[in-house]
Design a protein around this motif. Structure first.
Motif, PDB file in Angstrom:
ATOM      1  N   THR A  15       0.829  -1.206   0.000  1.00 22.17           N
ATOM      2  CA  THR A  15       0.000   0.000   0.000  1.00 22.17           C
ATOM      3  C   THR A  15       0.865   1.258   0.000  1.00 22.17           C
ATOM      4  OG1 THR A  15      -1.789  -1.162   1.151  1.00 22.17           O
ATOM      5  CG2 THR A  15      -1.782   1.241   1.276  1.00 22.17           C
ATOM      6  N   LEU A  16       1.886   1.299   0.855  1.00 25.60           N
ATOM      7  CA  LEU A  16       2.760   2.459   0.898  1.00 25.60           C
ATOM      8  C   LEU A  16       3.562   2.599  -0.397  1.00 25.60           C
ATOM      9  CD1 LEU A  16       4.062   2.328   4.584  1.00 25.60           C
ATOM     10  CD2 LEU A  16       2.499   4.000   3.578  1.00 25.60           C
ATOM     11  N   ALA A  17       3.920   1.486  -0.998  1.00 22.39           N
ATOM     12  CA  ALA A  17       4.636   1.557  -2.270  1.00 22.39           C
ATOM     13  C   ALA A  17       3.780   2.210  -3.340  1.00 22.39           C
ATOM     14  CB  ALA A  17       5.068   0.156  -2.695  1.00 22.39           C
ATOM     15  N   SER A  18       2.461   1.913  -3.350  1.00 14.88           N
ATOM     16  CA  SER A  18       1.574   2.537  -4.338  1.00 14.88           C
ATOM     17  C   SER A  18       1.403   4.024  -4.059  1.00 14.88           C
ATOM     18  CB  SER A  18       0.212   1.830  -4.351  1.00 14.88           C
ATOM     19  OG  SER A  18      -0.581   2.196  -3.234  1.00 14.88           O
ATOM     20  N   VAL A  19       1.490   4.424  -2.781  1.00 18.59           N
ATOM     21  CA  VAL A  19       1.406   5.848  -2.435  1.00 18.59           C
ATOM     22  C   VAL A  19       2.667   6.580  -2.901  1.00 18.59           C
ATOM     23  CG1 VAL A  19       1.336   7.481  -0.516  1.00 18.59           C
ATOM     24  CG2 VAL A  19      -0.145   5.463  -0.496  1.00 18.59           C
ATOM     25  N   LEU A  20       3.823   5.995  -2.649  1.00 15.30           N
ATOM     26  CA  LEU A  20       5.082   6.655  -3.006  1.00 15.30           C
ATOM     27  C   LEU A  20       5.337   6.643  -4.510  1.00 15.30           C
ATOM     28  CD1 LEU A  20       7.289   5.258  -0.107  1.00 15.30           C
ATOM     29  CD2 LEU A  20       6.292   7.530  -0.302  1.00 15.30           C
ATOM     30  N   HIS A  84      -5.118  -0.239  -2.888  1.00 15.20           N
ATOM     31  CA  HIS A  84      -4.032   0.039  -3.835  1.00 15.20           C
ATOM     32  C   HIS A  84      -4.454   1.148  -4.778  1.00 15.20           C
ATOM     33  CE1 HIS A  84      -0.204  -1.624  -5.359  1.00 15.20           C
ATOM     34  NE2 HIS A  84      -0.600  -1.159  -6.527  1.00 15.20           N
ATOM     35  N   TRP A  85      -3.487   1.997  -5.188  1.00 10.57           N
ATOM     36  CA  TRP A  85      -3.742   3.097  -6.107  1.00 10.57           C
ATOM     37  C   TRP A  85      -2.929   2.938  -7.385  1.00 10.57           C
ATOM     38  CZ3 TRP A  85      -3.006   7.845  -2.348  1.00 10.57           C
ATOM     39  CH2 TRP A  85      -4.186   8.034  -1.612  1.00 10.57           C
ATOM     40  N   HIS A  86      -3.516   3.393  -8.493  1.00 11.69           N
ATOM     41  CA  HIS A  86      -2.748   3.573  -9.722  1.00 11.69           C
ATOM     42  C   HIS A  86      -1.810   4.774  -9.518  1.00 11.69           C
ATOM     43  CE1 HIS A  86      -1.900   4.854 -13.870  1.00 11.69           C
ATOM     44  NE2 HIS A  86      -2.101   3.586 -14.195  1.00 11.69           N
ATOM     45  N   PRO A  87      -0.640   4.804 -10.163  1.00  8.68           N
ATOM     46  CA  PRO A  87       0.281   5.934  -9.961  1.00  8.68           C
ATOM     47  C   PRO A  87      -0.316   7.308 -10.275  1.00  8.68           C
ATOM     48  CG  PRO A  87       1.438   4.108 -10.980  1.00  8.68           C
ATOM     49  CD  PRO A  87      -0.001   3.716 -10.915  1.00  8.68           C
ATOM     50  N   ARG A  88      -1.366   7.386 -11.091  1.00  6.38           N
ATOM     51  CA  ARG A  88      -1.943   8.684 -11.430  1.00  6.38           C
ATOM     52  C   ARG A  88      -3.198   9.013 -10.626  1.00  6.38           C
ATOM     53  NH1 ARG A  88      -2.883   9.871 -17.497  1.00  6.38           N
ATOM     54  NH2 ARG A  88      -3.047  11.961 -16.585  1.00  6.38           N
ATOM     55  N   THR A 110     -13.577   2.192  -9.371  1.00  7.26           N
ATOM     56  CA  THR A 110     -12.700   1.268  -8.652  1.00  7.26           C
ATOM     57  C   THR A 110     -12.708  -0.117  -9.271  1.00  7.26           C
ATOM     58  OG1 THR A 110     -14.512   0.726  -7.159  1.00  7.26           O
ATOM     59  CG2 THR A 110     -13.022   2.473  -6.483  1.00  7.26           C
ATOM     60  N   LEU A 111     -11.676  -0.876  -8.892  1.00  5.62           N
ATOM     61  CA  LEU A 111     -11.571  -2.294  -9.216  1.00  5.62           C
ATOM     62  C   LEU A 111     -11.540  -3.080  -7.907  1.00  5.62           C
ATOM     63  CD1 LEU A 111      -8.702  -2.133 -11.871  1.00  5.62           C
ATOM     64  CD2 LEU A 111     -11.160  -2.132 -12.318  1.00  5.62           C
ATOM     65  N   THR A 112     -11.810  -4.374  -7.993  1.00  2.17           N
ATOM     66  CA  THR A 112     -11.636  -5.262  -6.840  1.00  2.17           C
ATOM     67  C   THR A 112     -10.584  -6.307  -7.184  1.00  2.17           C
ATOM     68  OG1 THR A 112     -13.431  -6.716  -7.586  1.00  2.17           O
ATOM     69  CG2 THR A 112     -14.009  -4.952  -6.061  1.00  2.17           C
ATOM     70  N   TYR A 113      -9.865  -6.765  -6.174  1.00  3.07           N
ATOM     71  CA  TYR A 113      -8.813  -7.749  -6.412  1.00  3.07           C
ATOM     72  C   TYR A 113      -8.554  -8.536  -5.140  1.00  3.07           C
ATOM     73  CZ  TYR A 113      -5.414  -4.937  -3.807  1.00  3.07           C
ATOM     74  OH  TYR A 113      -4.747  -4.263  -2.816  1.00  3.07           O
ATOM     75  N   ALA A 192      -8.074   0.470  -6.259  1.00  2.00           N
ATOM     76  CA  ALA A 192      -8.448  -0.947  -6.196  1.00  2.00           C
ATOM     77  C   ALA A 192      -8.743  -1.325  -4.756  1.00  2.00           C
ATOM     78  CB  ALA A 192      -7.341  -1.825  -6.768  1.00  2.00           C
ATOM     79  N   TYR A 193      -9.817  -2.053  -4.600  1.00  2.00           N
ATOM     80  CA  TYR A 193     -10.323  -2.455  -3.287  1.00  2.00           C
ATOM     81  C   TYR A 193     -10.093  -3.950  -3.122  1.00  2.00           C
ATOM     82  CZ  TYR A 193     -13.987  -3.644   0.154  1.00  2.00           C
ATOM     83  OH  TYR A 193     -14.686  -4.115   1.226  1.00  2.00           O
ATOM     84  N   ARG A 194      -9.346  -4.310  -2.077  1.00  2.00           N
ATOM     85  CA  ARG A 194      -9.057  -5.728  -1.858  1.00  2.00           C
ATOM     86  C   ARG A 194     -10.316  -6.438  -1.381  1.00  2.00           C
ATOM     87  NH1 ARG A 194      -4.260  -8.466  -1.002  1.00  2.00           N
ATOM     88  NH2 ARG A 194      -3.145  -6.493  -0.807  1.00  2.00           N
ATOM     89  N   VAL A 195     -10.631  -7.551  -2.028  1.00  2.00           N
ATOM     90  CA  VAL A 195     -11.791  -8.344  -1.632  1.00  2.00           C
ATOM     91  C   VAL A 195     -11.589  -8.804  -0.199  1.00  2.00           C
ATOM     92  CG1 VAL A 195     -13.124 -10.423  -2.140  1.00  2.00           C
ATOM     93  CG2 VAL A 195     -12.223  -9.033  -3.997  1.00  2.00           C
ATOM     94  N   GLN A 196     -12.699  -8.940   0.510  1.00  2.00           N
ATOM     95  CA  GLN A 196     -12.705  -9.155   1.952  1.00  2.00           C
ATOM     96  C   GLN A 196     -11.707 -10.205   2.425  1.00  2.00           C
ATOM     97  OE1 GLN A 196     -16.713 -10.657   2.288  1.00  2.00           O
ATOM     98  NE2 GLN A 196     -15.994 -12.713   2.411  1.00  2.00           N
ATOM     99  N   HIS A 197     -11.154  -9.960   3.562  1.00  2.00           N
ATOM    100  CA  HIS A 197     -10.382 -10.949   4.296  1.00  2.00           C
ATOM    101  C   HIS A 197     -10.881 -10.920   5.734  1.00  2.00           C
ATOM    102  CE1 HIS A 197      -8.062  -7.507   5.812  1.00  2.00           C
ATOM    103  NE2 HIS A 197      -8.044  -7.091   4.556  1.00  2.00           N
ATOM    104  N   ARG A 198     -10.627 -11.968   6.464  1.00  2.00           N
ATOM    105  CA  ARG A 198     -11.248 -12.123   7.781  1.00  2.00           C
ATOM    106  C   ARG A 198     -10.745 -11.084   8.783  1.00  2.00           C
ATOM    107  NH1 ARG A 198     -14.224 -16.681   8.130  1.00  2.00           N
ATOM    108  NH2 ARG A 198     -14.331 -16.510  10.384  1.00  2.00           N
ATOM    109  N   GLU A 199      -9.588 -10.453   8.515  1.00  2.00           N
ATOM    110  CA  GLU A 199      -9.082  -9.433   9.430  1.00  2.00           C
ATOM    111  C   GLU A 199      -9.800  -8.102   9.261  1.00  2.00           C
ATOM    112  OE1 GLU A 199      -7.284 -11.343   7.539  1.00  2.00           O
ATOM    113  OE2 GLU A 199      -6.106 -12.587   8.926  1.00  2.00           O
TER     114      GLU A 199
END
Length: 453
Positions: A15-20, A84-88, A110-113, A192-199
């Protein structure tokens, strides 16, 4: 930008990598740790551009407000730790707000993944379009704050991020922001929105306290409808009527949580009647169809953690409740009912339920009628793979087959012959094998292309 953090070690680095990687760098990156017990805080400290704060035990929404209070940027966004974000992404949304000074917030599609390796964004471009959450009230089309860039003045006008009600803070935020200032959306997906996880917090709520969760959202929507009436008096009755659909929806979710088939039948009947009433009030059929899709989509969102979870017993109890609780006629809600042609349940879930309670010929007939082709193809494919594994994993079977084939075709039956014919077996596609090529037949003293007896 503000990132709430709680046990996010598996995702925070990406996540931070997509921000930077943004083409328009964020002016400030604030991560607020809500009391993580893993090494996620250590991962964040490895990024010198990121400011890390601790605010333990307060919850995601309190954490967002805590981070907002320590920010100074003119535009604010709240990114979830696993999105997650696209660079733009920031570049395009900032351009929308700069081009439209009246807009209070900009939203991206948005997308889901599930896995970053499967994530692929379309080519982004600037395509502004009108967006108003009140068009779909009491439902909204913003799954997470990660998609939204908010003007600081608009967020301050509603008192900052709504943090008093943890259940429905995001619902309040979007409708209140839309009442203060118009919103604009970019028509291309850059988040992009991560599909659900139990956390995930919402997943835990839907698994453990789904009915209470939805009742709280219903109460918030009714309060928002009355609040909207103060600034738009002509809409007061309309908004309260739109909230009526939430009553039977809450009963359906309560029946899901209790696995009560009788309550489910009553709730689905009331929901069918409410959808018919809403459709009659709308002059356009597409509008009523969109309302039905939103209702079903919301209920499926509450169903999903149980249907995709690891607890097989709970999953089958839920399918049984929906199957036995369906009304005599289904007009609007077919996708919610197992064994209906429009349902979206995994075939494995339906088969597992029927194997546990097999004396349901009508359900078996509906399953085979609507999904017989895929079931047959999958079954034959699994049988073929099973037989292939048996042959590959059984030396006596391979040795016996080689000996019999070698003897039947007149070839040598010793080890050399076995090796020769075993090399020919995988390439065989019909009556002739690789060993029946004319050059080999001539070398062996047989007529070319004719089988030996």
């Amino acid at each position: 930008m503000v990132i709430p953090l709680f046990n996010g070690a598996p995702w925070i680095r990406q996540t931070l990598a997509s921000v930077l990687a943004q083409t328009l760098p964020a002016r400030e990156i604030i991560v607020v740790d809500d009391g993580s017990s893993d090494d996620s805080a250590a991962i964040v400290r490895s990024f010198p551009q990121v400011a890390l704060y601790r605010h333990p035990g307060r919850g995601t929404h309190q954490t967002r407000q805590f981070g907002f209070a320590r920010s100074t940027a003119a535009f604010v966004t709240f990114l979830d730790q696993d999105d997650h974000w696209h660079p733009r992404h920031l570049e395009l949304l900032s351009t929308l707000l700069l081009d439209d000074p009246a807009a209070g917030a900009a939203v991206s599609r948005t997308l889901t993944y599930e896995d970053e390796r499967e994530l692929s964004f379309p080519e982004p471009c600037l395509r502004p379009e009108r967006f108003d959450p009140w068009d779909t009230f009491p439902f909204h089309r913003i799954d997470t704050p990660s998609f939204v860039l908010i003007r600081r003045g608009a967020l301050e006008a509603i008192g900052g991020w709504p943090a008093r009600n943890a259940w429905s803070s995001d619902v309040q935020a979007w409708f209140q922001l839309a009442s203060v200032a118009p919103m604009v959306r970019n028509a291309t997906a850059t988040a992009a929105y991560r599909v659900q996880h139990r956390e995930a917090t919402s997943t835990r709520w839907r698994l453990e306290r789904a009915h209470e969760y939805f009742l709280n959202i219903r109460t918030s929507c009714e309060a928002l409808a009355r609040e909207r009436g103060l600034s738009h008096p002509a809409e007061t009755d309309l908004r309260l009527q739109q909230c009526r659909i939430l009553g039977p929806m809450a009963q359906v979710i309560g029946a899901m949580e209790r696995f009560d088939a009788a309550l489910m039948r009553s709730a689905l009947t009331q929901l069918e009647a409410e959808l018919s009433r809403a459709a009659a009030l709308r002059s356009e059929t597409p509008g009523s169809a969109r309302l039905r899709d939103r209702v079903i989509g919301t209920l499926e969102w509450y169903l999903r953690p149980t249907l995709t979870g690891s607890d097989v017993r709970q999953r089958r109890r839920l399918v049984r409740t929906l199957h036995r609780g369906q009304p005599a006629t289904i007009r609007h809600l077919g996708r919610l009912v197992p064994f209906h042609p429009e349902n979206a349940y995994p075939t494995s879930v339906l088969i597992g339920y029927l194997l546990e309670d097999p004396w349901q010929p009508r359900a078996w007939w509906q399953l085979l009628r609507h999904r017989g082709g895929p079931i047959t193809r999958n079954g034959l494919g699994r049988l073929g793979r099973f037989l292939g594994r048996c042959r590959a994993g059984s030396p006596w079977l391979r040795r016996g087959c080689r000996t019999r084939i070698g003897s039947a075709r007149g070839g040598p039956s010793g080890p050399a012959g076995s090796a020769r014919f075993s090399a020919a077996i995988p390439a065989r596609r019909g009556r002739w094998s690789e060993s029946r090529r004319p050059d080999r037949d001539v070398a062996a003293g047989r007529s070319p292309g004719r089988p030996s007896r």
